[in-house]
Structures are given as C-alpha cells and as structure tokens.
Scaffold this active site. Structure first.
Site: not given
Length: 166
Positions: A123, A141
């Site tokens: 991330d 995402d």
C-alpha cells in the site's frame, strides 16, 4: 447457438488488464524507490507512504498469524471467477456493469499477486486532512472501490429506468 466472446461482457476485460498493469507497475516503483514506512509528500492532503498490509481493507485481520493470506486469496479467486462468469453472461453493450466488474476483478487480482508473491499487499497512497489519515491503499484498491461504486450507480440508473417505464 454459440455466442462470440466479443459480443459478451468479456470484451471489457482489457480494463482488468489495465488495472493489474498500473497496480503492479506502481507497486514495483514504490518498492524500488522507497524504504518501508517512508513518506513523501505529493500534494496537500496526499502523500506516498510505503506500507505492507498483511490483512484486507483497513488492515482487517492483519495480526492473525498468516492464515488470512490464504483466506483473502481464496476470496479474491472466487470473486474473480464469479464476475468473469457474470461478464460472459452479460452483453458487451452493458458497458457500465462490465467495466465495473472488470475494475473489481483487476483490483482483486492485483492484490492477489501481492499476497502470492510477497505474503502481503503493498500500500502507498496516503490521503489525509489535518491530522486525520485515511487507511493507506493502492491502485488495486481504487479499482475495487470504483468498480463497487459503479455497480451501485448502475443499480440506481436501472431502478430509475424501471420507474420511468412503469
């Protein structure tokens, strides 16, 4: 009677490929150019922040000892298969629905690649306002969230069309 794949929703799978490629490339860049937990300011309210996520959204189940890696991998595979089947059953002209499904599949498979390859998801997008920071996320995402939002939007559009005709 057999239908051609181009007449089905599978015609939109190129969107899935685009999400996977953008996600993979961005994660490779982050891993090659940043140290874990390093922050780089991009714009006001937006940073790059390199993090490893061993769980799911918002680090859900991140601290559960490793079984969750395979659990989330199984979910991603099941979702991808189900949505590919749904795209096959859809007409190619159902653009919004097929693009939404392709975005979700691309996001699920992008994060699945991370889980298989690294054992965690990379991330790096850190959105914040003042001292409040949203959960760190990635391109995969974004694909999942945008796809889900399009599915919801399509539900409202379809619902209003039925109301207008009824």
């Amino acid at each position: 009677m057999s239908k051609s794949l181009c007449s089905t929703g599978l015609r939109w799978l190129w969107v899935m490929v685009l999400v996977i490629v953008a996600d993979f490339a961005s994660k490779q860049w982050i891993m090659a150019h940043m140290q874990l937990h390093e922050t780089r300011a991009l714009f006001p309210s937006l940073n790059l922040f390199y993090a490893h996520n061993y769980g799911a959204a918002f680090s859900f189940l991140a601290d559960k000892g490793g079984w969750q890696r395979w659990f989330f991998a199984g979910i991603a595979i099941a979702i991808a298969i189900a949505l590919v089947v749904m795209m096959y059953r859809n007409r190619a002209s159902q653009r919004l629905t097929n693009i939404a499904y392709a975005l979700i599949i691309g996001g699920a498979l992008g994060n699945l690649l991370d889980r298989f390859w690294h054992g965690f998801v990379v991330d790096f997008i850190d959105f914040y306002v003042g001292n409040w920071h949203f959960a760190t996320f990635n391109i995969a995402d974004c694909g999942i969230c945008i796809g889900a939002a399009l599915v919801i939007l399509e539900g409202f559009i379809t619902s209003s069309r039925k109301t207008d005709k009824g």
